[in-house]
Motif scaffolding. Sequence first.
Motif, PDB file in Angstrom:
ATOM      1  N   GLN A  88      67.763  34.948  -8.309  1.00  0.00           N
ATOM      2  CA  GLN A  88      68.045  35.937  -9.339  1.00  0.00           C
ATOM      3  C   GLN A  88      66.806  36.798  -9.535  1.00  0.00           C
ATOM      4  O   GLN A  88      65.684  36.302  -9.514  1.00  0.00           O
ATOM      5  CB  GLN A  88      68.418  35.224 -10.640  1.00  0.00           C
ATOM      6  N   LEU A  89      67.033  38.095  -9.691  1.00  0.00           N
ATOM      7  CA  LEU A  89      65.952  39.038  -9.985  1.00  0.00           C
ATOM      8  C   LEU A  89      66.527  40.067 -10.953  1.00  0.00           C
ATOM      9  O   LEU A  89      67.347  40.893 -10.570  1.00  0.00           O
ATOM     10  CB  LEU A  89      65.454  39.712  -8.703  1.00  0.00           C
ATOM     11  N   ASN A  90      66.145  39.960 -12.212  1.00  0.00           N
ATOM     12  CA  ASN A  90      66.660  40.840 -13.256  1.00  0.00           C
ATOM     13  C   ASN A  90      65.561  41.826 -13.621  1.00  0.00           C
ATOM     14  O   ASN A  90      64.466  41.419 -14.001  1.00  0.00           O
ATOM     15  CB  ASN A  90      67.082  40.015 -14.473  1.00  0.00           C
ATOM     16  N   THR A  91      65.858  43.118 -13.530  1.00  0.00           N
ATOM     17  CA  THR A  91      64.841  44.141 -13.660  1.00  0.00           C
ATOM     18  C   THR A  91      65.156  45.139 -14.760  1.00  0.00           C
ATOM     19  O   THR A  91      66.298  45.551 -14.919  1.00  0.00           O
ATOM     20  CB  THR A  91      64.735  44.921 -12.327  1.00  0.00           C
ATOM     21  N   SER A  92      64.114  45.524 -15.484  1.00  0.00           N
ATOM     22  CA  SER A  92      64.211  46.611 -16.459  1.00  0.00           C
ATOM     23  C   SER A  92      63.135  47.640 -16.127  1.00  0.00           C
ATOM     24  O   SER A  92      61.947  47.314 -16.122  1.00  0.00           O
ATOM     25  CB  SER A  92      63.985  46.103 -17.889  1.00  0.00           C
ATOM     26  N   PHE A  93      63.579  48.851 -15.828  1.00  0.00           N
ATOM     27  CA  PHE A  93      62.638  49.942 -15.582  1.00  0.00           C
ATOM     28  C   PHE A  93      62.343  50.608 -16.920  1.00  0.00           C
ATOM     29  O   PHE A  93      63.265  51.054 -17.613  1.00  0.00           O
ATOM     30  CB  PHE A  93      63.223  50.941 -14.581  1.00  0.00           C
ATOM     31  N   LEU A  94      61.079  50.686 -17.291  1.00  0.00           N
ATOM     32  CA  LEU A  94      60.688  51.172 -18.611  1.00  0.00           C
ATOM     33  C   LEU A  94      60.335  52.651 -18.616  1.00  0.00           C
ATOM     34  O   LEU A  94      60.574  53.341 -19.596  1.00  0.00           O
ATOM     35  CB  LEU A  94      59.499  50.356 -19.126  1.00  0.00           C
ATOM     36  N   LYS A  95      59.725  53.104 -17.535  1.00  0.00           N
ATOM     37  CA  LYS A  95      59.343  54.514 -17.410  1.00  0.00           C
ATOM     38  C   LYS A  95      59.017  54.787 -15.954  1.00  0.00           C
ATOM     39  O   LYS A  95      58.730  53.857 -15.207  1.00  0.00           O
ATOM     40  CB  LYS A  95      58.168  54.874 -18.320  1.00  0.00           C
ATOM     41  N   PRO A  96      59.040  56.037 -15.525  1.00  0.00           N
ATOM     42  CA  PRO A  96      58.702  56.350 -14.134  1.00  0.00           C
ATOM     43  C   PRO A  96      57.218  56.111 -13.846  1.00  0.00           C
ATOM     44  O   PRO A  96      56.381  56.216 -14.750  1.00  0.00           O
ATOM     45  CB  PRO A  96      59.026  57.835 -13.993  1.00  0.00           C
ATOM     46  N   LEU A  97      56.932  55.819 -12.604  1.00  0.00           N
ATOM     47  CA  LEU A  97      55.545  55.699 -12.135  1.00  0.00           C
ATOM     48  C   LEU A  97      55.301  56.823 -11.143  1.00  0.00           C
ATOM     49  O   LEU A  97      56.044  56.973 -10.168  1.00  0.00           O
ATOM     50  CB  LEU A  97      55.309  54.354 -11.456  1.00  0.00           C
ATOM     51  N   SER A  98      54.277  57.603 -11.376  1.00  0.00           N
ATOM     52  CA  SER A  98      53.928  58.661 -10.427  1.00  0.00           C
ATOM     53  C   SER A  98      52.436  58.912 -10.477  1.00  0.00           C
ATOM     54  O   SER A  98      51.769  58.609 -11.470  1.00  0.00           O
ATOM     55  CB  SER A  98      54.706  59.950 -10.721  1.00  0.00           C
ATOM     56  N   ALA A  99      51.906  59.424  -9.371  1.00  0.00           N
ATOM     57  CA  ALA A  99      50.510  59.862  -9.237  1.00  0.00           C
ATOM     58  C   ALA A  99      49.487  58.743  -9.436  1.00  0.00           C
ATOM     59  O   ALA A  99      48.349  59.009  -9.794  1.00  0.00           O
ATOM     60  CB  ALA A  99      50.217  61.020 -10.190  1.00  0.00           C
ATOM     61  N   SER A 123      52.621  47.713 -13.645  1.00  0.00           N
ATOM     62  CA  SER A 123      51.979  48.723 -14.486  1.00  0.00           C
ATOM     63  C   SER A 123      51.251  49.735 -13.616  1.00  0.00           C
ATOM     64  O   SER A 123      50.946  49.473 -12.446  1.00  0.00           O
ATOM     65  CB  SER A 123      50.999  48.065 -15.463  1.00  0.00           C
ATOM     66  N   GLY A 124      50.973  50.883 -14.208  1.00  0.00           N
ATOM     67  CA  GLY A 124      50.176  51.884 -13.527  1.00  0.00           C
ATOM     68  C   GLY A 124      48.745  51.388 -13.398  1.00  0.00           C
ATOM     69  O   GLY A 124      48.169  50.881 -14.358  1.00  0.00           O
ATOM     70  N   ALA A 125      48.167  51.514 -12.215  1.00  0.00           N
ATOM     71  CA  ALA A 125      46.803  51.027 -11.992  1.00  0.00           C
ATOM     72  C   ALA A 125      45.777  51.842 -12.764  1.00  0.00           C
ATOM     73  O   ALA A 125      44.737  51.317 -13.152  1.00  0.00           O
ATOM     74  CB  ALA A 125      46.472  51.038 -10.502  1.00  0.00           C
ATOM     75  N   ASP A 126      46.068  53.118 -13.002  1.00  0.00           N
ATOM     76  CA  ASP A 126      45.118  53.975 -13.714  1.00  0.00           C
ATOM     77  C   ASP A 126      45.273  53.896 -15.223  1.00  0.00           C
ATOM     78  O   ASP A 126      44.288  53.789 -15.946  1.00  0.00           O
ATOM     79  CB  ASP A 126      45.264  55.438 -13.267  1.00  0.00           C
ATOM     80  N   ASP A 127      46.518  53.954 -15.706  1.00  0.00           N
ATOM     81  CA  ASP A 127      46.711  54.016 -17.161  1.00  0.00           C
ATOM     82  C   ASP A 127      47.075  52.672 -17.790  1.00  0.00           C
ATOM     83  O   ASP A 127      47.090  52.540 -19.009  1.00  0.00           O
ATOM     84  CB  ASP A 127      47.747  55.083 -17.538  1.00  0.00           C
ATOM     85  N   GLY A 128      47.389  51.649 -16.970  1.00  0.00           N
ATOM     86  CA  GLY A 128      47.706  50.326 -17.491  1.00  0.00           C
ATOM     87  C   GLY A 128      49.042  50.219 -18.204  1.00  0.00           C
ATOM     88  O   GLY A 128      49.378  49.167 -18.736  1.00  0.00           O
ATOM     89  N   LYS A 129      49.830  51.292 -18.197  1.00  0.00           N
ATOM     90  CA  LYS A 129      51.117  51.276 -18.893  1.00  0.00           C
ATOM     91  C   LYS A 129      52.176  50.572 -18.049  1.00  0.00           C
ATOM     92  O   LYS A 129      52.319  50.836 -16.860  1.00  0.00           O
ATOM     93  CB  LYS A 129      51.566  52.694 -19.221  1.00  0.00           C
ATOM     94  N   SER A 130      52.914  49.702 -18.700  1.00  0.00           N
ATOM     95  CA  SER A 130      53.968  48.959 -18.024  1.00  0.00           C
ATOM     96  C   SER A 130      55.108  49.900 -17.654  1.00  0.00           C
ATOM     97  O   SER A 130      55.568  50.690 -18.479  1.00  0.00           O
ATOM     98  CB  SER A 130      54.465  47.841 -18.933  1.00  0.00           C
ATOM     99  N   VAL A 131      55.550  49.813 -16.396  1.00  0.00           N
ATOM    100  CA  VAL A 131      56.650  50.658 -15.924  1.00  0.00           C
ATOM    101  C   VAL A 131      57.895  49.846 -15.583  1.00  0.00           C
ATOM    102  O   VAL A 131      58.994  50.387 -15.514  1.00  0.00           O
ATOM    103  CB  VAL A 131      56.237  51.520 -14.705  1.00  0.00           C
TER     104      VAL A 131
END
Length: 141
Positions: A88-99, A123-131
């Motif tokens: 099982q792999l249950n996923t929630s996308f929280l926001k787009p990741l770009s750049a 998470s974004g490697a630069d901003d640390g925000k969970s995606v």
Amino acid sequence: MSEPHTPATKETLQHALADWFAPWVQALGLRVESFGPGEATLRLPLNPELSRVGGMVCGQALIAAADTAMVLAIVTQLGSQRPMTTVQLNTSFLKPLSAQDALVTARVIRAGKSLVFGEIDISGADDGKSVCRASTTYALL
């Protein structure tokens, strides 16, 4: 790491990425950033080939990276490579990741005799925000 209880190192885990996974997973360019007992963090480098219109990293690449990171986290928990499969792999996308690169952190929540439960944060490697957040179940074969 094929022998029981061989201590994991960053190098053995990186080598496992090349030895254990399909060529298309290897093409993601994942790199081991850190690990500990029951935990592994991989870096998914920014790659235009993994992006859709607008430069957003596609969900399929993120989930493949998440699944791969969890396998390595399980190996650090068990102390050796064992045959396993994703149940099982249950996923929630929280926001787009770009750049930016993604950091994919997988943690074992519980490891039993036949099932392993885990959680993954991307998470974004630069901003640390969970995606992206995911919960997983793996069967040990």
